[in-house]
Design a protein around this motif. Structure first.
Motif, PDB file in Angstrom:
ATOM      1  N   PRO A 296      30.455  14.735  -5.838  1.00  0.00           N
ATOM      2  CA  PRO A 296      29.258  14.837  -7.102  1.00  0.00           C
ATOM      3  C   PRO A 296      28.807  15.453  -7.189  1.00  0.00           C
ATOM      4  O   PRO A 296      28.508  16.477  -6.461  1.00  0.00           O
ATOM      5  CB  PRO A 296      28.768  13.195  -6.745  1.00  0.00           C
ATOM      6  N   ALA A 297      27.996  16.062  -8.905  1.00  0.00           N
ATOM      7  CA  ALA A 297      27.092  16.814  -8.825  1.00  0.00           C
ATOM      8  C   ALA A 297      26.471  16.797  -8.515  1.00  0.00           C
ATOM      9  O   ALA A 297      25.216  18.259  -8.537  1.00  0.00           O
ATOM     10  CB  ALA A 297      27.303  17.043 -10.411  1.00  0.00           C
ATOM     11  N   ASP A 298      25.555  15.744  -7.804  1.00  0.00           N
ATOM     12  CA  ASP A 298      24.468  15.691  -7.318  1.00  0.00           C
ATOM     13  C   ASP A 298      24.130  15.895  -5.942  1.00  0.00           C
ATOM     14  O   ASP A 298      23.308  15.397  -4.537  1.00  0.00           O
ATOM     15  CB  ASP A 298      23.270  14.888  -7.601  1.00  0.00           C
ATOM     16  N   ARG A 299      25.781  16.457  -4.823  1.00  0.00           N
ATOM     17  CA  ARG A 299      25.896  15.889  -3.926  1.00  0.00           C
ATOM     18  C   ARG A 299      26.639  17.339  -3.510  1.00  0.00           C
ATOM     19  O   ARG A 299      27.602  17.443  -4.108  1.00  0.00           O
ATOM     20  CB  ARG A 299      26.411  14.856  -3.431  1.00  0.00           C
ATOM     21  N   GLU A 300      26.248  18.248  -3.220  1.00  0.00           N
ATOM     22  CA  GLU A 300      27.207  19.458  -2.243  1.00  0.00           C
ATOM     23  C   GLU A 300      26.239  20.209  -0.525  1.00  0.00           C
ATOM     24  O   GLU A 300      25.726  19.878  -0.356  1.00  0.00           O
ATOM     25  CB  GLU A 300      26.660  20.297  -3.092  1.00  0.00           C
ATOM     26  N   PRO A 301      28.358  20.233  -0.174  1.00  0.00           N
ATOM     27  CA  PRO A 301      27.490  21.345   0.813  1.00  0.00           C
ATOM     28  C   PRO A 301      26.643  22.091   1.069  1.00  0.00           C
ATOM     29  O   PRO A 301      26.748  22.782   0.008  1.00  0.00           O
ATOM     30  CB  PRO A 301      29.296  21.682   1.811  1.00  0.00           C
ATOM     31  N   LEU A 302      25.859  22.254   2.143  1.00  0.00           N
ATOM     32  CA  LEU A 302      25.524  23.323   2.656  1.00  0.00           C
ATOM     33  C   LEU A 302      26.272  24.651   2.818  1.00  0.00           C
ATOM     34  O   LEU A 302      27.419  24.240   3.673  1.00  0.00           O
ATOM     35  CB  LEU A 302      24.098  23.652   3.916  1.00  0.00           C
ATOM     36  N   SER A 303      25.957  25.396   2.379  1.00  0.00           N
ATOM     37  CA  SER A 303      26.298  26.573   2.866  1.00  0.00           C
ATOM     38  C   SER A 303      26.508  27.209   3.602  1.00  0.00           C
ATOM     39  O   SER A 303      25.428  27.143   4.439  1.00  0.00           O
ATOM     40  CB  SER A 303      25.673  28.035   1.331  1.00  0.00           C
ATOM     41  N   GLY A 304      26.705  28.439   4.128  1.00  0.00           N
ATOM     42  CA  GLY A 304      27.409  28.737   5.485  1.00  0.00           C
ATOM     43  C   GLY A 304      26.176  29.232   6.457  1.00  0.00           C
ATOM     44  O   GLY A 304      25.284  28.977   7.235  1.00  0.00           O
ATOM     45  N   PRO A 305      26.115  30.523   5.416  1.00  0.00           N
ATOM     46  CA  PRO A 305      24.246  30.786   5.523  1.00  0.00           C
ATOM     47  C   PRO A 305      23.058  30.013   5.526  1.00  0.00           C
ATOM     48  O   PRO A 305      22.279  29.918   6.926  1.00  0.00           O
ATOM     49  CB  PRO A 305      23.990  32.336   4.620  1.00  0.00           C
ATOM     50  N   ASP A 306      23.177  28.697   4.661  1.00  0.00           N
ATOM     51  CA  ASP A 306      21.905  28.062   4.314  1.00  0.00           C
ATOM     52  C   ASP A 306      21.844  27.514   5.885  1.00  0.00           C
ATOM     53  O   ASP A 306      21.364  26.249   6.361  1.00  0.00           O
ATOM     54  CB  ASP A 306      22.345  27.198   3.380  1.00  0.00           C
ATOM     55  N   ASN A 307      22.903  26.538   6.203  1.00  0.00           N
ATOM     56  CA  ASN A 307      23.158  25.533   7.667  1.00  0.00           C
ATOM     57  C   ASN A 307      22.996  26.464   8.829  1.00  0.00           C
ATOM     58  O   ASN A 307      22.003  25.666   9.691  1.00  0.00           O
ATOM     59  CB  ASN A 307      25.379  25.042   7.092  1.00  0.00           C
ATOM     60  N   SER A 308      23.655  27.332   8.494  1.00  0.00           N
ATOM     61  CA  SER A 308      23.227  28.088   9.913  1.00  0.00           C
ATOM     62  C   SER A 308      21.665  28.522  10.182  1.00  0.00           C
ATOM     63  O   SER A 308      20.967  27.741  11.016  1.00  0.00           O
ATOM     64  CB  SER A 308      23.625  29.812  10.241  1.00  0.00           C
ATOM     65  N   TRP A 309      20.437  28.458   9.165  1.00  0.00           N
ATOM     66  CA  TRP A 309      19.386  28.830   9.416  1.00  0.00           C
ATOM     67  C   TRP A 309      18.633  27.526   8.886  1.00  0.00           C
ATOM     68  O   TRP A 309      17.877  27.334  10.298  1.00  0.00           O
ATOM     69  CB  TRP A 309      18.695  29.769   7.757  1.00  0.00           C
ATOM     70  N   LEU A 310      19.519  26.421   8.765  1.00  0.00           N
ATOM     71  CA  LEU A 310      18.954  24.619   8.995  1.00  0.00           C
ATOM     72  C   LEU A 310      19.034  24.824  10.639  1.00  0.00           C
ATOM     73  O   LEU A 310      18.147  24.405  11.288  1.00  0.00           O
ATOM     74  CB  LEU A 310      19.929  23.707   8.069  1.00  0.00           C
ATOM     75  N   ARG A 311      19.951  24.610  11.327  1.00  0.00           N
ATOM     76  CA  ARG A 311      19.931  24.778  12.304  1.00  0.00           C
ATOM     77  C   ARG A 311      19.484  25.616  13.423  1.00  0.00           C
ATOM     78  O   ARG A 311      19.286  25.679  14.829  1.00  0.00           O
ATOM     79  CB  ARG A 311      22.029  24.391  12.818  1.00  0.00           C
ATOM     80  N   MET A 312      19.156  27.105  13.137  1.00  0.00           N
ATOM     81  CA  MET A 312      18.600  27.791  13.807  1.00  0.00           C
ATOM     82  C   MET A 312      16.853  27.240  14.046  1.00  0.00           C
ATOM     83  O   MET A 312      16.413  28.099  15.076  1.00  0.00           O
ATOM     84  CB  MET A 312      17.854  29.096  13.472  1.00  0.00           C
ATOM     85  N   GLY A 313      16.602  26.449  12.934  1.00  0.00           N
ATOM     86  CA  GLY A 313      15.009  25.987  13.581  1.00  0.00           C
ATOM     87  C   GLY A 313      14.657  25.380  14.563  1.00  0.00           C
ATOM     88  O   GLY A 313      15.659  24.004  15.792  1.00  0.00           O
ATOM     89  N   ASP A 314      13.732  25.148  15.411  1.00  0.00           N
ATOM     90  CA  ASP A 314      14.024  24.177  16.665  1.00  0.00           C
ATOM     91  C   ASP A 314      11.929  24.116  17.351  1.00  0.00           C
ATOM     92  O   ASP A 314      11.163  24.392  15.463  1.00  0.00           O
ATOM     93  CB  ASP A 314      13.999  25.409  18.528  1.00  0.00           C
ATOM     94  N   ARG A 315      11.734  23.958  16.975  1.00  0.00           N
ATOM     95  CA  ARG A 315       9.639  23.685  17.822  1.00  0.00           C
ATOM     96  C   ARG A 315       9.147  24.725  17.938  1.00  0.00           C
ATOM     97  O   ARG A 315       7.594  23.702  17.436  1.00  0.00           O
ATOM     98  CB  ARG A 315       9.707  22.555  19.513  1.00  0.00           C
ATOM     99  N   THR A 316       9.035  25.585  18.136  1.00  0.00           N
ATOM    100  CA  THR A 316       8.513  26.528  18.618  1.00  0.00           C
ATOM    101  C   THR A 316       8.913  27.660  17.728  1.00  0.00           C
ATOM    102  O   THR A 316       7.973  28.707  17.390  1.00  0.00           O
ATOM    103  CB  THR A 316       8.804  27.271  19.885  1.00  0.00           C
ATOM    104  N   ASN A 317       9.966  27.745  16.701  1.00  0.00           N
ATOM    105  CA  ASN A 317      10.192  28.350  15.199  1.00  0.00           C
ATOM    106  C   ASN A 317      11.065  27.382  14.426  1.00  0.00           C
ATOM    107  O   ASN A 317      12.077  27.289  14.218  1.00  0.00           O
ATOM    108  CB  ASN A 317      11.784  29.308  15.879  1.00  0.00           C
ATOM    109  N   LEU A 318       9.877  27.387  13.447  1.00  0.00           N
ATOM    110  CA  LEU A 318      10.028  26.322  12.240  1.00  0.00           C
ATOM    111  C   LEU A 318      10.483  26.513  11.408  1.00  0.00           C
ATOM    112  O   LEU A 318      10.911  25.821  10.983  1.00  0.00           O
ATOM    113  CB  LEU A 318       8.613  25.321  12.354  1.00  0.00           C
ATOM    114  N   MET A 319      11.515  28.060  11.274  1.00  0.00           N
ATOM    115  CA  MET A 319      12.371  28.453   9.842  1.00  0.00           C
ATOM    116  C   MET A 319      11.828  28.024   8.750  1.00  0.00           C
ATOM    117  O   MET A 319      11.915  27.923   8.178  1.00  0.00           O
ATOM    118  CB  MET A 319      13.675  27.944  10.408  1.00  0.00           C
ATOM    119  N   THR A 320       9.822  27.760   8.440  1.00  0.00           N
ATOM    120  CA  THR A 320      10.094  28.567   7.199  1.00  0.00           C
ATOM    121  C   THR A 320       9.544  29.086   6.517  1.00  0.00           C
ATOM    122  O   THR A 320       8.439  30.202   7.864  1.00  0.00           O
ATOM    123  CB  THR A 320       8.444  26.896   7.296  1.00  0.00           C
TER     124      THR A 320
END
Length: 475
Positions: free
Chosen positions: A6-30
């Protein structure tokens, strides 16, 4: 976007997903950015400006929804309960409302995660930030996009983005903020998205450039060599700026430095402004290490991670996303001579600008971001503790611009860090001045003002050495 999605639903790209998952409590990735106003802008004006100019970027109305299987990437999905008032906050600094209080406020924000149940951003209109005005502080998760994507977003908030001049070109047209009905017009970002649907748009220009190299064999061998070197980097030696991370972060920034003056210093050393700013940063780190670790060995080096943009700003669109890689740069903190530091940095950044190492890193993030989390952890553990800092150097608008009818008197950024790095250094120019923002882990660098003061002192020492005088302040 995959076929049938659907147009309002799309998978994260590979790099975006990598940066999403790299965040943790001590590195919040913002990524944290600041627009400063000498004349105060009202909350109502900010709210309307964000509604008209920010929300057409659909990522700011979408949240991340996770799939029930680890073999599928999470997806962007429109938040049907989205409410801008849950993201825009109106706050006031406590007395005495000085720079120290504002730095503490920004540091507190750097220590807090954005809400992952909502679109991944927050904004704060801060009263008392400055002598006469206020400031807008925005926090955006790295999964939405990289630094150039966020620069596109912030400049797209301008009353007239077309009037903004950048040293490397203009700002692409932001999404049509006059409509919100999903329609597309020829040449609009949404139309380009329709044309390119199904293609990999995570920085294909880097691959195309590589494919056009005069000798694929030579370039391929060079890339393989660089890849092996990157994967086998030794851990950084213990120092006052690295170690175990905690939850509390600190923020600071320098006084403005005149761009023309910095360029004049560069010419005096037969270098560029980039060489001078990195040499000054190296000297500031040397001063800090001497204070906290004692004498610095003449052969000592400080390895930093440098983001390298692989998708020009004029090719950015409302998809935003991460299209950059990381290169590693050895800063010669052991060299006392300014000329020696500049010469070494110039040689080393020349290789970094070729982008091979950064392209390989982007390719790795694209690959592991499409795989289950354990594969990403396995691939990236080799890079943990391989750098002591992250340094960005981004040239911003050459003149001021207006936001909601009010002139933006200053802009700044604070870069996020990852993989055990506790020090982020952001060099950004705006309206003829350069500022350096420091984001640090409080357990390592508890007072980043020591680093900003060291940077200012180092620059003045270098400028005096070649007789480049300070610019007189405006009356």
């Amino acid at each position: 976007m995959t076929g049938g999605e659907p147009a309002d639903r799309e998978p994260l790209s590979g790099p975006d997903n990598s940066w999403l998952r790299m965040g943790d409590r001590t590195n919040l990735m913002t990524i944290t950015g600041l627009l400063d106003f000498d004349d105060p802008v009202s909350y109502e004006a900010v709210r309307e400006q964000l509604r008209e100019r920010l929300l057409p970027f659909k990522r700011f109305r979408q949240r991340v929804v996770y799939e029930n299987t680890p073999f599928r990437r999470p997806r962007w999905e429109v938040d049907e309960q989205f409410d801008i008032d849950c993201h825009l906050h109106h706050v006031a600094l406590p007395e005495p409302r000085d720079k120290a209080e504002f730095q503490q406020f920004v540091g507190d924000l750097l220590s807090q995660p954005v809400d992952h149940d909502k679109p991944l951003w927050q904004a704060y209109l801060v009263e008392g930030a400055g002598d006469t005005g206020n400031a807008l502080v925005m926090r955006i998760h790295h999964a939405l996009g990289d630094g150039f994507a966020m620069l596109y977003v912030l400049l797209g908030l301008a009353d007239d983005p077309g009037e903004i001049n950048l040293p490397f070109g203009g700002v692409p047209s932001p999404p049509d903020h006059a409509t919100d009905d999903g329609s597309t017009t020829p040449g609009s970002p949404s139309a380009r998205e329709d044309e390119n649907r199904g293609r990999d748009d995570d920085g294909p220009g880097a691959l195309a450039a590589l494919s056009k190299a005069p000798s694929m064999l030579v370039r391929g061998a060079s890339a393989a060599k660089i890849g092996i070197e990157s994967m086998t980097l030794p851990e950084e030696p213990a120092s006052a700026v690295n170690g175990d991370l905690g939850l509390e972060k600190q923020a600071a920034w320098t006084a403005p430095i005149d761009v023309d003056r910095a360029k004049a210093v560069g010419r005096a050393f037969d270098g560029t402004i980039n060489d001078v700013l990195l040499a000054t940063t190296t000297g500031a780190l040397r001063r800090y290490l001497e204070t906290h670790d004692g004498a610095v060995d003449p052969d000592a080096e400080h390895r930093t991670a440098i983001p390298v943009n692989l998708k020009p700003l004029d090719q950015r669109d409302e998809q935003l996303g991460n299209a950059f890689g990381l290169g590693f740069l050895q800063l010669p903190v052991g060299i006392d001579s300014v000329q020696g530091r500049i010469d070494e940095i110039s040689d080393r950044t020349g290789a970094l600008r070729q982008g091979t190492q950064a392209w390989l890193m982007l390719t790795l993030l694209r690959t592991v971001g499409n795989l289950p989390m354990p594969f990403q952890d396995l691939a990236l553990w080799r890079f943990r503790n391989r750098a002591s800092s992250v340094i960005t150097n981004v040239p911003g608008p050459t003149d001021t611009f207006h936001f909601a009818g009010t002139e933006v008197s200053d802009m700044m950024f604070w870069v996020p860090t990852s993989q055990g790095v506790g020090l982020g250094i952001s060099i950004f120019s705006y309206d003829g001045d350069v500022r350096v923002g420091i984001a640090s882990d409080a357990g390592l660098v508890d007072d980043p003002n020591e680093l900003t003061a060291a940077f200012e002192e180092e620059f003045e020492t270098i400028a005096e050495q070649v007789g480049v005088e300070a610019v007189a302040a405006d009356d």
